[in-house]
Design an enzyme around this catalytic site. Structure first.
Site, mmCIF file in Angstrom:
data_model
loop_
_atom_site.group_PDB
_atom_site.id
_atom_site.type_symbol
_atom_site.label_atom_id
_atom_site.label_comp_id
_atom_site.label_asym_id
_atom_site.label_seq_id
_atom_site.Cartn_x
_atom_site.Cartn_y
_atom_site.Cartn_z
ATOM 1 N N ASP A 103 1.249 -1.307 -0.177
ATOM 2 C CA ASP A 103 0.040 0.227 -0.155
ATOM 3 C C ASP A 103 1.263 1.035 0.040
ATOM 4 O O ASP A 103 1.201 1.385 0.166
ATOM 5 C CB ASP A 103 -1.016 -0.369 1.542
ATOM 6 C CG ASP A 103 -1.857 1.139 0.936
ATOM 7 O OD1 ASP A 103 -2.076 1.959 0.083
ATOM 8 O OD2 ASP A 103 -2.637 0.777 1.573
HETATM 9 C C1 BGC Z 1 -4.853 3.689 0.360
HETATM 10 C C2 BGC Z 1 -4.907 2.565 -0.973
HETATM 11 C C3 BGC Z 1 -5.071 3.372 -2.429
HETATM 12 C C4 BGC Z 1 -3.664 3.761 -2.093
HETATM 13 C C5 BGC Z 1 -3.257 4.706 -3.435
HETATM 14 C C6 BGC Z 1 -3.286 4.368 -0.085
HETATM 15 O O1 BGC Z 1 -3.581 5.344 1.008
HETATM 16 O O2 BGC Z 1 -4.850 3.255 1.263
HETATM 17 O O3 BGC Z 1 -6.123 1.378 -0.752
HETATM 18 O O4 BGC Z 1 -5.023 2.144 -3.466
HETATM 19 O O5 BGC Z 1 -3.628 4.714 -1.454
HETATM 20 O O6 BGC Z 1 -4.160 5.886 -4.120
#
Ligand code: BGC
Length: 806
Positions: free
Chosen positions: A319
């Protein structure tokens, strides 16, 4: 005095200089660490086209020869093997992390996609292209406008995942996925960062709207359908957040303390269904730890369970900025670090040099990344045109949203008959909320409000109510400004709610045929919801609902409540007041049209709850271990966390439910707890009304080759044609272990059955799905003996039961 003045000016001047310097330094540092640190690694786009022995190919490495990896008649495995053998160690390390956050905030090189939040970096020398990754579960999140271009790049805001799950309709969700995939393909996006399939462990997780259900089977089958739909277009998915990411509070450090059994039966199970049924191209590890180890550093989760046990073939990415130790991440099987930072790049080089990161592990991760690159349309030199069929997708959105809305109550009022003038009450009737905030948000071109939806269908919108709204809006205009850009990510849109005077209500009621009161909620990434004023109605809402229902009933007129929400709210205290309640969820950009389709009877509601609506929050056992004072993350907070990554507090200073969270409820999540303990609920799991009634007849259960085959006839005994969600639960009789009294093991949705007609539905349950996780054996265990096989219209409305002996 003069001297003092001079000194004062000197000190002030120095301070200003230092501030400017530190500001300049911070900017330089952020830029070089998180944004643009990829200089010298430009994507090659102009290849010579050569023909050898009648075969034409791109000479990606410009050597005048046909290399195996340039030959798309070869298998992906062979091509990856070839290109890997040509890559230097430096090039391999380079591809293990993304190209930074610049593209995510709209700064791109020519040919880039502003707003695409992550990339797989190009390998210039070998002509390997840039791969674009973009959020998210309810549609693409790219920037809708680009500097110097008149063309717009709006995306379709599809319904939130919770609504999609409420449809229980796999075929329809496949269709939504297919539309999402086509849109991504048209905009040049190679991988959609979704679906998200974490379990609704507690009603107040701020991201529940992005997730499907409190039940792993429903989550799994919905997720698999959407992955299959998206990937049918040659666009990949990133199934997230693996795993046990069930709260937003302190999400970067939170340590989930959970039993193996709950992991296997609840938190991993949905992912397992999806991996086995749809092979997502990628999986996103979560931010949190599980039992002391970051998931992105957990060999046991990413390699033993995911790959060795389940047969996952794709790559795992972090993530965004997740985890701490890059060598541990790559070694555990987390192949790609997103969005990538210069720090990580340096750390990877160092780890490779000092042996912390082995060449084997570097090769393994690189080849998984390359396998994905070779699967994409980019490697097929596909030219995207940025002209998705937004009109067709709007139609798909509209239909899917009405399929997942849940009718909670209906006392002789719906569908409408003899209605002309409708009084719309509550601010969200006019300012419908399409979806949640954070990375799950979408930049759509428009959102149809309920006001627009009803007008589109030819109804008169009551003037008096409308004027009251207009006046209120002007008076509280600040709260009606929808946050845009980066601000929108962490700032839910929350317009100030209205109040009505008795006189106003009298005028509204006497000039209208019916009233609709919409209650809205908006939450999202970076913060959990609160009990007060969020799960519970605010004082203004309570007053509104009492006054409005009283005023309408006094004049013998009906009033409907529409819930435009992304997560569960309290309903017991007020649900007896209105004549009907429609749970509209956040239905995407066509929400107002979809609600109208149900209110008018164009669509007979067939959605059912994918989670329980409890009487009290404290009825959930998980409430004992869930953050009670959540704070919303801010943009400044996020940037600070990037520059100075937060460290764990020493043991004694750790705060319960923030630094660590005990999942003491074990497998007793949602209805598994409520049904086992026979606790009163407001609306049970699987519940939802229709304009017609269904009778369940002639259930037949048989066992063949370790599979339970069940058939049952569903007869439409009412006046409207409609669809029914048929749910199959199993109950182990005289179990020797502490098991939920019943668990969902299969479901199906009928086609539209005409009045008085019937459909025989069939489902299969492999008996191994009746197993529980035996912690002593560290394996699944199937208890012998009697099982009740139940079919029902909800978990509390079981219609037929058959005993099966195993
Ligand atoms: C989120 C993800 C997301 C990523 C990119 C993160 O903060 O938890 O779900 O895909 O950011 O935006």
């Amino acid at each position: 005095m003069k001297k003092k003045k001079i000194l004062f000016f000197k000190i002030t001047g120095l301070l200003i200089f230092l501030i400017l310097l530190s500001g300049g330094f911070s900017f330089w540092y952020v830029n070089k660490t998180f944004l643009t640190f990829e200089n010298g690694y430009d994507e090659q786009t102009n290849f010579s086209e050569l023909t050898k022995e009648g075969y034409t190919f791109f000479d990606r490495n410009n050597n005048g020869k046909l290399d195996q990896y340039e030959d798309d008649r070869e298998s992906i495995k062979a091509r990856v093997h070839d290109v890997l053998s040509q890559m230097t160690l430096e090039e391999k390390i380079h591809i293990l992390k993304g190209g930074g956050m610049a593209s995510g905030i709209g700064i791109t090189k020519p040919g880039g996609i502003p707003g695409a939040v992550g990339t797989i970096v190009p390998t210039t020398r070998l002509g390997i292209p840039t791969i674009y990754l973009s959020d998210g579960p309810a549609g693409l999140r790219i920037e809708p406008t680009r500097e110097g271009e008149d063309k717009t790049f709006y995306c379709t805001a599809f319904p939130i995942s919770t609504l999609l799950a409420s449809s229980w309709n796999k075929a329809m969700i496949y269709e939504v996925g297919d539309a999402m995939g086509k849109e991504a393909e048209a905009y040049g996006i190679d991988v959609i960062l979704g679906p998200a399939t974490n379990i609704h462990r507690h009603p107040l997780c701020g991201r529940n709207f992005e997730y499907f259900s409190e039940d792993p089977l429903l989550s799994g089958l919905m997720g698999a359908a959407i992955v299959n739909g998206i990937q049918s277009n040659g666009v990949g998915t990133s199934l997230k957040h693996f795993v046990a990411n069930n709260q937003e509070t302190n999400r970067l450090l939170n340590d989930v303390i959970v039993s193996d059994r709950a992991m296997r039966e609840i938190y991993l199970k949905g992912f397992e269904h999806i991996v086995k049924r749809s092979q997502p191209w990628t999986i996103m590890s979560s931010y949190n730890k599980v039992n002391g180890t970051y998931t992105s550093e957990s060999n046991s989760l990413l390699t033993d369970v995911l790959r060795d046990e389940w047969g996952f073939e794709g790559l795992v990415m972090t993530d965004w900025f997740g985890g701490k130790n890059v060598a541990a991440q790559i070694s555990a099987g987390n192949d790609l670090l997103e969005p990538g930072t210069n720090r990580q790049w340096k750390a990877l080089i160092k780890a490779a040099e000092n042996g912390e990161l082995s060449l084997n592990n570097i090769n393994r991760a690189t080849s998984r990344i390359l396998t994905l690159v070779f699967k994409t349309k980019k490697m097929q030199s596909y030219n995207y045109n940025s002209t998705p069929d937004l009109k067709k997708n709007a139609e798909i959105t509209r239909n899917s949203a009405s399929e997942g809305m849940v009718l909670l109550k209906n006392e002789d009022v719906l569908p409408f008959s003899d209605i002309n003038n409708i009084a719309l009450l509550g601010v969200t009737s006019y300012e419908f909320i399409a979806g949640g905030t954070g990375s799950g948000d979408v930049n759509e071109a428009y959102t149809i409000s309920l006001e627009e939806g009803l007008s589109n269908a030819g109804f008169d919108i009551n003037n008096v109510a409308q004027q009251a709204f207009d006046t209120h809006r002007i008076a509280t205009i600040e709260s009606f400004k929808r946050p845009g850009g980066i601000e929108a990510i962490f700032t839910p849109f929350k317009p100030t709610e209205m109040t009505y005077t008795t006189e106003q209500l009298h005028d509204i009621v006497t000039t209208s045929d019916i009233g609709i009161l919409t209650l809205g909620r908006n939450a999202g990434e970076g913060g959990d919801r609160l009990e007060k004023d969020d799960f519970l109605l605010t004082e203004a809402e309570q007053e509104m609902i009492y006054k409005i229902t009283e005023a309408f009933h006094k004049e013998n007129k009906k009033i409907i409540v529409v819930l435009n929400i992304g997560g569960v709210i309290e309903t017991t205290s007020w649900k007896n007041l209105p004549d009907a309640i429609l749970l509209a969820w956040q239905g995407g950009q066509e929400g107002g049209n979809s609600v109208t389709d149900i209110l008018t009877g164009k669509v007979n509601p067939s959605g059912k709850l994918p989670m329980t609506f409890p009487v009290n929050l404290s009825d959930h056992i998980s409430n004992d271990n869930f953050p009670k004072n959540p704070k919303m993350i801010t943009l400044e907070g996020m940037v600070k966390n990037l520059i100075f990554p937060p460290n764990e507090l020493p043991g004694a200073q750790k705060v319960r439910d923030e630094d660590y969270t005990h999942y003491d409820e074990g497998v007793f999540v949602g209805y598994r707890h409520f049904d086992t303990k026979n606790i009163d609920v407001s609306y049970p799991f699987g519940y939802g009304l229709s304009y017609t009634d269904f009778e369940y007849q002639a259930m037949k259960v048989s066992l063949k080759n370790d599979t339970i085959n069940i058939a049952v006839t569903i007869k439409n005994t009412g006046k409207f044609s409609g669809k029914e969600v048929v749910q199959f639960y199993t109950e182990k009789l005289n179990s020797e272990i502490n098991r939920p009294t019943q668990e969902l093991k299969a479901f199906t949705k009928t086609k539209r059955i005409e009045s008085e007609a019937m459909e025989r539905v069939f489902v299969k349950i492999p008996i191994k799905e009746l197993s529980y996780w035996n912690e002593k054996k560290n394996d699944w265990d199937l208890e012998k003996g009697g099982y009740n096989i139940k079919v029902g219209a909800s978990s509390r409305d079981i219609r037929q039961v058959e005993l099966l002996n195993l």
